[in-house]
Design a protein around this motif. Sequence first.
Motif, PDB file in Angstrom:
ATOM      1  N   GLY A   1     -26.835 -40.073  19.076  1.00 23.20           N
ATOM      2  CA  GLY A   1     -28.094 -40.420  18.426  1.00 23.20           C
ATOM      3  C   GLY A   1     -28.057 -39.989  16.966  1.00 23.20           C
ATOM      4  N   CYS A   2     -29.209 -39.992  16.309  1.00 26.99           N
ATOM      5  CA  CYS A   2     -29.251 -39.605  14.904  1.00 26.99           C
ATOM      6  C   CYS A   2     -30.673 -39.255  14.495  1.00 26.99           C
ATOM      7  CB  CYS A   2     -28.710 -40.719  14.007  1.00 26.99           C
ATOM      8  SG  CYS A   2     -29.734 -42.222  13.974  1.00 26.99           S
ATOM      9  N   GLN A   3     -30.777 -38.563  13.381  1.00 30.03           N
ATOM     10  CA  GLN A   3     -32.065 -38.325  12.738  1.00 30.03           C
ATOM     11  C   GLN A   3     -32.477 -39.548  11.932  1.00 30.03           C
ATOM     12  OE1 GLN A   3     -33.732 -35.546  13.170  1.00 30.03           O
ATOM     13  NE2 GLN A   3     -35.339 -35.536  11.625  1.00 30.03           N
ATOM     14  N   ALA A   4     -31.473 -40.186  11.324  1.00 27.33           N
ATOM     15  CA  ALA A   4     -31.716 -41.385  10.519  1.00 27.33           C
ATOM     16  C   ALA A   4     -30.429 -42.186  10.410  1.00 27.33           C
ATOM     17  CB  ALA A   4     -32.220 -41.007   9.128  1.00 27.33           C
ATOM     18  N   LEU A   5     -30.588 -43.464  10.165  1.00 29.26           N
ATOM     19  CA  LEU A   5     -29.464 -44.355   9.895  1.00 29.26           C
ATOM     20  C   LEU A   5     -29.778 -45.094   8.600  1.00 29.26           C
ATOM     21  CD1 LEU A   5     -26.786 -45.635  10.798  1.00 29.26           C
ATOM     22  CD2 LEU A   5     -28.118 -47.352  12.042  1.00 29.26           C
ATOM     23  N   THR A   6     -28.967 -44.878   7.581  1.00 25.33           N
ATOM     24  CA  THR A   6     -29.202 -45.480   6.270  1.00 25.33           C
ATOM     25  C   THR A   6     -27.920 -46.150   5.779  1.00 25.33           C
ATOM     26  OG1 THR A   6     -28.501 -43.609   4.883  1.00 25.33           O
ATOM     27  CG2 THR A   6     -30.733 -43.514   5.816  1.00 25.33           C
ATOM     28  N   LYS A   7     -27.976 -46.712   4.591  1.00 24.24           N
ATOM     29  CA  LYS A   7     -26.774 -47.304   3.994  1.00 24.24           C
ATOM     30  C   LYS A   7     -25.708 -46.251   3.730  1.00 24.24           C
ATOM     31  CE  LYS A   7     -29.125 -51.246   1.872  1.00 24.24           C
ATOM     32  NZ  LYS A   7     -29.462 -51.935   0.609  1.00 24.24           N
ATOM     33  N   ASN A   8     -26.120 -44.976   3.701  1.00 28.09           N
ATOM     34  CA  ASN A   8     -25.165 -43.880   3.528  1.00 28.09           C
ATOM     35  C   ASN A   8     -24.518 -43.455   4.836  1.00 28.09           C
ATOM     36  OD1 ASN A   8     -25.582 -43.603   0.714  1.00 28.09           O
ATOM     37  ND2 ASN A   8     -27.459 -42.446   1.094  1.00 28.09           N
TER      38      ASN A   8
ATOM     39  N   ASP B   1     -23.569 -37.257  23.504  1.00 31.71           N
ATOM     40  CA  ASP B   1     -24.136 -36.232  22.642  1.00 31.71           C
ATOM     41  C   ASP B   1     -25.564 -35.913  23.058  1.00 31.71           C
ATOM     42  OD1 ASP B   1     -24.083 -34.457  20.497  1.00 31.71           O
ATOM     43  OD2 ASP B   1     -24.889 -35.925  19.100  1.00 31.71           O
ATOM     44  N   GLY B   2     -26.043 -34.741  22.671  1.00 28.04           N
ATOM     45  CA  GLY B   2     -27.414 -34.365  22.988  1.00 28.04           C
ATOM     46  C   GLY B   2     -28.422 -35.248  22.278  1.00 28.04           C
ATOM     47  N   GLY B   3     -29.559 -35.474  22.923  1.00 27.32           N
ATOM     48  CA  GLY B   3     -30.609 -36.318  22.358  1.00 27.32           C
ATOM     49  C   GLY B   3     -31.393 -36.984  23.464  1.00 27.32           C
ATOM     50  N   THR B   4     -32.550 -37.514  23.132  1.00 27.26           N
ATOM     51  CA  THR B   4     -33.415 -38.055  24.176  1.00 27.26           C
ATOM     52  C   THR B   4     -33.030 -39.471  24.605  1.00 27.26           C
ATOM     53  OG1 THR B   4     -34.988 -38.680  22.433  1.00 27.26           O
ATOM     54  CG2 THR B   4     -35.369 -36.602  23.564  1.00 27.26           C
TER      55      THR B   4
END
Length: 284
Positions: A191-198, A119-122
């Motif tokens: 990748g992701c913007q954030a990783l949370t319990k959700n 996936d796209g991302g740095t």
Amino acid sequence: MHLQDRWKLIIDELNPDRVTSVDELTSRLGVSPATIRRDLNELHELGHLLRVRGGAMRVEGKHFNGKAVAEAEPQKHRLDSLTGQSSFLDSTIVNAPVKRAIARAALDYLRPGISMIIDGGTTTYTMANMMANEPYHVLTTSIPILQCLLDRSKVKVTLPGGELFREQRIILNPYEDGMLQNFSAAKIFIGCQALTKNGLMQSDTLLVQSERRLMERADQVILLADSSKIDAPASLSVCPLTAIDVVVTDEGITPAARGWLENAGIEVRIARVTADDLKAFEVV
């Protein structure tokens, strides 16, 4: 001088009408020719300048953070960018040694002959840039990843159709048609913007739709996320934790976060930053 500041100065020094030489940039920035050449090569690969023999030229309309485009043409800029997402160049510099360590650890999940989605991302870009020339089949939405794989003759690359988002250097398709429906991958690196319990979080609805469709085509989901992404702010859920198989992160992850990831059945791989990772981004 911080890498981000140095790259901004380099781009500011360039001219679209003539070549700015390595010697000129070395003198003006006070760093070594080797550092300048490395920076120019990287910035050229990211599409932010034109590398020519002996130096570089500015690409018309390019700015380090895109602010001039955003201020002059706000509606056009929205078409070029995604909500809540930093530009690719800005993101490349943030936590760069950590991302390099994570990318290197992610290479352990590759085997010659497999098909994969990158996936796209740095961080995923850094991983692709470190990949060996092996018989892989890669589907990617990322223009920089495509560019860095061009010289790897054994790697088959598939690029799905869609709309180009210039700031993030990715192609997204809001529709269900196209190559993706016929592609089956052993793994997706994402990748992701954030990783949370959700779960895995992003900030743009089109990006959420795209990543959900990509994940559906892969047998194993491998998330590359430095520890700054854990519990970071983001509003849209791509998938719950139960849809993620592996998280590759760094030593900054808290014991509590590692606990709720492992309780969700996720393999947590800790990448350790080495002297080589730090050296790759230091001024010499």
